[in-house]
Design an enzyme around this catalytic site. Structure first.
Site, short mmCIF file in Angstrom:
data_model
loop_
_atom_site.label_atom_id
_atom_site.label_comp_id
_atom_site.label_asym_id
_atom_site.label_seq_id
_atom_site.Cartn_x
_atom_site.Cartn_y
_atom_site.Cartn_z
N GLU A 33 0.85 -1.19 0.00
CA GLU A 33 0.00 0.00 0.00
C GLU A 33 0.88 1.24 0.00
O GLU A 33 1.74 1.40 0.86
CB GLU A 33 -0.92 0.00 1.21
N LYS A 50 -19.81 10.12 6.28
CA LYS A 50 -20.98 9.73 7.07
C LYS A 50 -20.90 10.29 8.49
O LYS A 50 -21.94 10.57 9.11
CB LYS A 50 -21.13 8.21 7.11
N GLY A 184 -22.85 17.14 -10.29
CA GLY A 184 -23.03 15.70 -10.25
C GLY A 184 -24.13 15.31 -9.29
O GLY A 184 -24.03 15.58 -8.09
N GLY A 186 -25.20 12.14 -8.70
CA GLY A 186 -25.15 10.78 -8.21
C GLY A 186 -25.14 10.77 -6.70
O GLY A 186 -25.34 11.80 -6.05
N GLU A 207 -27.05 18.33 -12.40
CA GLU A 207 -26.87 16.99 -12.96
C GLU A 207 -27.17 17.01 -14.45
O GLU A 207 -28.20 17.55 -14.88
CB GLU A 207 -27.81 16.00 -12.25
N ALA A 328 -18.04 0.06 -1.25
CA ALA A 328 -17.14 -0.59 -0.30
C ALA A 328 -17.65 -1.97 0.10
O ALA A 328 -16.87 -2.93 0.19
CB ALA A 328 -16.95 0.29 0.93
N HIS A 475 -44.72 -2.61 15.40
CA HIS A 475 -45.56 -1.40 15.32
C HIS A 475 -45.35 -0.58 16.59
O HIS A 475 -45.31 -1.14 17.69
CB HIS A 475 -47.03 -1.81 15.20
#
Length: 497
Positions: A33, A50, A184, A186, A207, A328, A475
């Site tokens: 890496e 996130k 964009g 997306g 877009e 991912a 519920h």
């Protein structure tokens, strides 16, 4: 020249999952890496974005508390350094967790740039000259190429990390902009548009296709667009950037609308989210007899094992062309598949139709399986039955007050009715007899990213609505709208008429 069983090039989600699984199966693994273990997802994409979107959700919650629930709360300010410190701590802890897992598994991580020197050999050049000379490795079992992707940029737009940014560096640009133009529509562009709007920015989302999330179901696009506009985001579809001129405090952009008129926007930040391109520079694929396709992807000759045209060289992650999804969690599955193949097992191929797709905006979208249009294209119009239910048809949906929908696309059985609702705005009606196999599920609304797992199993196991309808959803929850949708398709409609 040193020997090992498996050489993995790239330590992102696809690469490190391959390495971990291969090591667990008793193989000796070297992982090369040149940047950071965890790749784009951990350091510049999924995890930090996130984390920021969660902070944005908290900001939105303050406004909802005040405006909808009578809770007299107010937002004094966003402490940007404190917010980013929390984000970076989450990333760092995950990074240390992955590195620790690789160490415990016995994977040898070699920092540096890897290049193929043959069908079973790799040369790794250390990142810094002080770390030593290049080392060449041969692989007894095989080589896995997992070098990922980078953001695609537009001609004439040079990212500067401040006023013109890509999705990779948008989170790390200084401070909160007052205005943002996102290019964009997306998943990435929609998420960043949502994030910046929550943080108080004036946002325009452009877009080129005729709708947002153009690869998703058309009803998902309509519901999402409606939700974003309701939040004050300007959405321009079928539009394209004509020009962008940076100046001291921002960017002056000209956008050509579908009507042919030019709209000029002065924004503090222009964010490019126009897709990603595979990374193969420096790999010297030709030395192993490999070439990429015209789009830069390294396509497998055998999708069941993700093996290239050169036996023993496999590919996972963002280097794969469609039907791989560049997600991912799909990369994790691909890594498991390749590792088990190299260990001599015969794992089941990845079912890309059953891989969930999520957009973490507000509102969220989550889908798995075929869109209505794709299902009708594959099977024919008369072979498909659709049922759609608004989330506000259940009490918990009213509590959240954000709208949204559940849409299920299924096979039509011989007597499952001649007509059915085909959009979120149609009035759903009960299906006289049960529909057949579920082909696709599409959700829009709050927290649907946490609701899609059930649908993944339903689609992946070729379940029918009657199979799902016998199970009871709690519920009051948002998930009971999913249950009600299946009850109707199973011919046992309760609240849906």
């Amino acid at each position: 020249m040193d020997e090992t069983d498996v050489i993995v090039i790239g330590g992102g989600t696809g690469g490190y999952s391959t390495a971990l699984r291969a090591a667990a199966l008793g193989l000796e693994v070297v992982l090369a890496e040149r940047d950071l273990i965890g790749g784009t997802c951990l350091h510049r994409g999924c995890i930090p974005s996130k984390a920021m979107l969660h902070a944005a959700e908290l900001v939105d919650g303050i406004a909802e508390a005040r405006e909808r629930w009578g809770v007299k709360a107010s937002l004094d300010a966003v402490d940007w350094p404190a917010l980013t410190a929390t984000r970076d701590d989450i990333v760092d802890r995950n990074h240390r967790g992955v590195a620790g897992a690789l160490s415990r598994a016995g994977v040898r991580v070699v920092p540096g740039s890897a290049a193929l020197t043959g069908p079973r050999s790799v040369r790794v050049t250390p990142a810094a000259a002080a770390q030593g000379a290049p080392v060449e490795w041969t692989a007894r079992r095989g080589i896995v190429v997992a070098t990922g992707s980078r953001p695609r940029t537009l001609p004439g737009l040079t990212p500067d990390g401040r006023h013109i940014v890509t999705s990779d560096d948008a989170l790390f640009a200084p401070g909160l902009p007052v205005s943002v133009l996102v290019l964009g529509g997306g998943a990435i562009g929609v998420e960043y548009a949502s994030l910046h709007r929550s943080m108080g920015a004036r946002v325009t989302l452009v877009e080129a296709a005729d709708r947002l999330l153009p690869l998703e179901d058309a009803d998902v696009s309509r519901q999402l667009t409606r939700g974003l506009k309701r939040r004050g985001i300007e959405v321009l579809t079928g539009a394209r950037l004509e020009a962008a001129v940076p100046y001291e405090n921002g960017v002056r952009a000209t956008v050509l609308t579908p009507r042919g008129t030019a709209q000029t926007l002065d924004v503090e930040r222009l964010l490019m989210a126009v897709g990603r391109t595979p990374v193969t520079d420096g790999l010297d694929l030709a030395a192993a007899g490999l070439t990429t396709d015209e789009r830069g992807f390294l396509a497998p000759a055998d999708w069941s094992r993700l093996q290239t045209s050169v036996p023993g060289i496999h590919v996972v992650g963002d280097l794969l062309p469609p039907p791989s999804l560049g997600l991912a969690h799909a990369s994790f599955a691909e890594g498991l598949l390749v590792a088990e193949t190299l260990a001599g097992r015969t794992p089941r191929p990845v079912d890309y139709d059953a891989v969930p797709r999520v957009t973490y905006s507000s509102p969220q979208t989550a889908s798995v399986g075929l869109s209505e249009a794709a299902a009708r294209s594959r099977a024919g119009d008369d072979a498909v039955v659709v049922n759609t239910m608004p989330l506000t048809a259940v009490a918990k949906g009213m509590v959240h007050g954000q709208g949204g929908m559940v849409k299920v696309v299924a096979e039509r059985t011989a007597a499952s009715g001649a007509a059915e609702p085909s959009s979120a705005t149609a009035a759903p009606g009960p299906t006289p007899t049960p529909a057949g196999r579920v082909l696709g599920v599409h959700l829009v609304g709050p927290h649907v990213s946490e609701m899609i797992a059930e649908s993944q199993l339903i689609v992946g196991w070729d379940a029918e609505p009657a199979d799902v309808a016998q199970h009871i959803h709690p519920h009051p929850t948002l998930s009971e709208a999913v249950g009600e949708t299946y009850l109707t398709l199973a011919g046992r409609g309760l609240h849906q008429h």
